[in-house]
Design a protein around this motif. Structure first.
Motif, mmCIF file in Angstrom:
data_model
loop_
_atom_site.group_PDB
_atom_site.id
_atom_site.type_symbol
_atom_site.label_atom_id
_atom_site.label_comp_id
_atom_site.label_asym_id
_atom_site.label_seq_id
_atom_site.Cartn_x
_atom_site.Cartn_y
_atom_site.Cartn_z
ATOM 1 N N HIS A 22 0.830 -1.203 0.000
ATOM 2 C CA HIS A 22 0.000 0.000 0.000
ATOM 3 C C HIS A 22 0.868 1.258 0.000
ATOM 4 O O HIS A 22 0.625 2.195 -0.767
ATOM 5 N N VAL A 25 2.546 1.820 -3.425
ATOM 6 C CA VAL A 25 1.597 2.222 -4.460
ATOM 7 C C VAL A 25 1.066 3.632 -4.193
ATOM 8 O O VAL A 25 0.849 4.413 -5.131
ATOM 9 N N ASP A 26 0.872 3.978 -2.925
ATOM 10 C CA ASP A 26 0.345 5.298 -2.578
ATOM 11 C C ASP A 26 1.367 6.407 -2.796
ATOM 12 O O ASP A 26 1.006 7.548 -3.108
ATOM 13 N N GLU A 135 -6.661 -0.064 -8.722
ATOM 14 C CA GLU A 135 -6.702 1.025 -9.692
ATOM 15 C C GLU A 135 -5.397 1.822 -9.650
ATOM 16 O O GLU A 135 -4.814 2.132 -10.701
ATOM 17 N N ARG A 136 -4.927 2.162 -8.453
ATOM 18 C CA ARG A 136 -3.682 2.925 -8.330
ATOM 19 C C ARG A 136 -2.495 2.110 -8.837
ATOM 20 O O ARG A 136 -1.603 2.642 -9.511
ATOM 21 N N THR A 139 -2.525 2.051 -12.576
ATOM 22 C CA THR A 139 -2.136 3.347 -13.135
ATOM 23 C C THR A 139 -0.621 3.409 -13.276
ATOM 24 O O THR A 139 -0.096 3.907 -14.292
ATOM 25 N N ARG A 239 -12.897 6.703 -12.508
ATOM 26 C CA ARG A 239 -12.512 6.185 -11.209
ATOM 27 C C ARG A 239 -13.420 5.022 -10.792
ATOM 28 O O ARG A 239 -14.618 5.051 -11.039
#
Length: 250
Positions: A22, A25-26, A135-136, A139, A239
């Motif tokens: 997390h 990715v964030d 989704e992130r 991307t 989104r």
């Protein structure tokens, strides 16, 4: 006891590893060099473009992050590695070896491979339900796929002349996994998509990051939409819904 279709928890705090994924990715900019090593190198990077592998792009990513952690010359990294070796039943001399040489040749052993893959699968099943995270993640993946696609001199038949991945049939195992994960309802409008109760219902397996935007043909880049929402979305970048069903009401 029925075991087919189940995996056994290894017990190495998979939620801690999921939290690490997390964070990466964030905040991808904080890990840009590491991300390029994972997603941009020819060996791993070109695999992002393969159509619907069972060892998904997220499996590959989790595995690479795990490898980076245990190779860290820190007490935390070595402590994690020692705990991992204990759980997979590693021989005693391995623990002596890592004190002197680090992971070394151990990472090329069959026992290590099997244990790592078990842990990766466990973490994958935790993260796979978090569609917002997926989704992130996709991307980030899309930017690397777009880079591959822009190099059309390679004549890679996985790509169209526009440099996007070709649309391929969604395998049955992907359809089943997405339908089950999304609870048989459209992720966008929450309409139930149940052919038994509604024979006219038609499920659509949609690329979260559209192929036209660099999206991957990967199980982690798919969501269940109804026919209407899928038609409305088309190839636009929209989104995903951050609404998840409650198990029960308080």
């Amino acid at each position: 006891m029925r075991s087919a279709g189940y995996y056994e928890a290894l017990g190495l705090t998979p939620y801690w590893f999921a939290h690490v994924i997390h964070n990466v990715v964030d905040e991808p900019r904080s890990y840009m060099r590491g991300l390029h090593d994972i997603l941009g190198e020819d060996g791993r990077g070109t695999n992002l473009c393969d159509p619907f592998p069972k060892w998904s792009n997220l499996h590959m990513f989790i595995s690479a992050i795990f490898e980076s952690i245990i190779h860290e010359p820190t007490e935390e990294g070595m402590g994690t590695f020692r705990m991992f070796l204990k759980l997979i039943g590693a021989p005693k001399d391995w623990f002596e070896d890592i004190e002197n040489e680090g992971p070394g040749e151990i990472v090329f052993s069959e026992l290590y491979d099997e244990g790592r893959n078990r842990l990766v699968e466990e973490i994958f099943h935790i993260l796979f339900r978090d569609v917002v995270l997926l989704e992130r993640f996709n991307t980030i993946v899309a930017s690397y796929i777009s880079d591959f696609g822009s190099d059309l001199e390679s004549n890679d038949d996985r790509f169209t002349v526009k440099g996007n991945l070709r649309r391929v049939a969604v395998p049955r195992f992907v359809q089943d996994a997405i339908y089950f994960r999304d609870g048989g309802e459209c992720r966008s409008c929450k309409k139930a998509i149940d052919r038994i109760l509604s024979p006219a219902a038609r499920e659509r397996y949609d690329h979260i990051i559209p192929l036209a935007q660099g999206g991957a043909n990967d199980i982690t880049n798919m969501q269940l939409l109804c026919e209407s929402c899928n038609s409305t979305k088309g190839s636009k970048l929209t989104r995903v819904s951050s609404l998840f069903p409650r198990i029960y009401q308080l």
